[in-house]
Enzyme design. Structure first.
Site, PDB file in Angstrom:
ATOM      1  N   LYS A   1     -10.122  70.054  32.479  1.00 54.83           N
ATOM      2  CA  LYS A   1      -9.747  69.173  33.595  1.00 54.83           C
ATOM      3  C   LYS A   1      -9.037  67.920  33.078  1.00 54.83           C
ATOM      4  CE  LYS A   1      -9.524  66.598  37.167  1.00 54.83           C
ATOM      5  NZ  LYS A   1      -8.686  66.804  38.330  1.00 54.83           N
TER       6      LYS A   1
ATOM      7  N   LYS B  70      -9.956  55.766  35.539  1.00 58.59           N
ATOM      8  CA  LYS B  70     -11.120  56.428  34.921  1.00 58.59           C
ATOM      9  C   LYS B  70     -10.676  57.675  34.158  1.00 58.59           C
ATOM     10  CE  LYS B  70     -13.216  59.705  36.936  1.00 58.59           C
ATOM     11  NZ  LYS B  70     -13.997  60.675  37.729  1.00 58.59           N
TER      12      LYS B  70
END
Ligand code: NAD
Length: 300
Positions: free
Chosen positions: A170, A238
């Site tokens: 991911k 993030k």
């Protein structure tokens, strides 16, 4: 199969809606009652706490902002692991790091609970359509038991191998979204500063070797000034921070990622966590005193 879903935000909300529509016995919880209210008309039962949501569940799914929240939801006071039945499964769908994965999986397994890391890609459209790419790490047998549920929310569900493989894949793919966004805005800025209109520049990029998903999907949102409200700038930062963390832990040197992380960090400081992720482009527009805007762009 009784399913509990925790975290009903931009991604979790549509995923939970699809699970309810598929006829699963679904209980949902979010800190925000408004988010919960968006899902319950489709048959999901609202819970008034995490513990109430996960008690008696066969599967708990979480879609949460960051590793700190995931850790707190797992093992903090009133967290899921103390309340989930032995033999149940936790499917963690957020974008997360490997330290948190090791910690929460260890705690889950110690409580007799199976854990799969299963982060997602496809944006709010993919979540709404049930066509997400889902990258799963964990035991093949546990994955196989939940494949039908994955197929309700995903159109490209991949078991990648051992625990953590989902989170690694991911992060390694999503980083391109941010590198491409910055690269697209710099290429367009160069063209515009050189006298080519922004809409022409985008259409040239979309029809040349510089073409990308980001140019096609986000280019028009830059030109019309809406940017892209489906994903928060702070969450984009993030992801960039997780990229650098992962690079360090696997011993990869990634100079462009380091640079782009700084850009997103500056954008969060200037515009705020909750602004949308393409505000990183606005940072460049402000620095150049040149908005990349067009009222006349027509997507070909
Ligand atoms: P979001 O901020 O819209 O949703 C997060 C939800 O979690 C919010 O509704 C919030 O109220 C809830 N929440 C926070 N703490 C909680 C707690 N302790 N208990 C219960 N609920 C809590 O974020 P999002 O865009 O839906 O993203 C969720 C995850 O998916 C993130 O890890 C993100 O990086 C990842 N992701 C997002 C996208 C996207 O396009 N939005 C795409 C792929 C992956």
């Amino acid at each position: 199969m009784r399913v509990a879903f925790i975290g009903l935000g931009n991604m979790g909300g549509p995923m939970a809606r699809n699970i309810a529509l598929a006829g699963y016995d679904l209980t949902v919880f979010d800190l925000s009652p408004e988010r919960t209210a968006e899902v319950t008309p489709l048959g999901a039962k609202p819970a008034d706490s995490i513990v109430a949501a996960v008690t008696g569940a066969d599967v708990v799914m979480t879609s949460l902002p960051n590793p700190k929240v995931i850790q707190a939801v797992a093992t903090g006071t009133g967290g899921i692991l103390a309340a989930m039945p032995k033999g149940s499964t936790w499917i963690e769908l957020s974008t997360n790091n490997l330290d948190c994965e090791r910690d929460v999986r260890g705690a889950a397994n110690a409580a007799g609970i199976d854990f799969l890391d299963a982060p997602i890609s496809g944006g709010i459209e993919g979540a709404a359509l049930g066509s997400l790419t889902i990258m799963v790490g964990g035991e093949a047998e546990v994955f196989a038991r939940h494949e039908a549920l994955f197929n309700v929310i995903g159109g490209n569900v991949r078991h990648l191998g051992p625990h953590g493989a989902g989170y690694v894949a991911k992060i390694a793919q999503v980083v391109l979204c941010y590198l491409h966004s910055v690269a697209l805005s710099e290429a367009m800025m160069l063209g515009v500063k050189g006298g080519v209109p922004a809409d022409t520049m985008l259409s040239i990029i979309q029809n040349s070797t510089g073409r990308s998903y980001v140019a096609d999907r986000y280019g028009p949102a830059i030109l019309n000034g809406t940017y892209d409200p489906g994903f928060a700038l702070g969450l984009a930062h993030k992801d960039m921070a997780l990229t650098l963390e992962l690079a360090k832990s696997v011993g990869a040197t990634l100079p462009m990622c380091a640079q782009v992380e700084l850009i997103y960090d500056q954008a969060v400081k200037k515009y705020g966590f909750d602004e949308n992720h393409l505000m990183a482009v606005k940072l460049l527009e402000d620095a150049n005193d040149m908005p990349l805007r067009s009222d006349t762009f027509v997507q070909s």
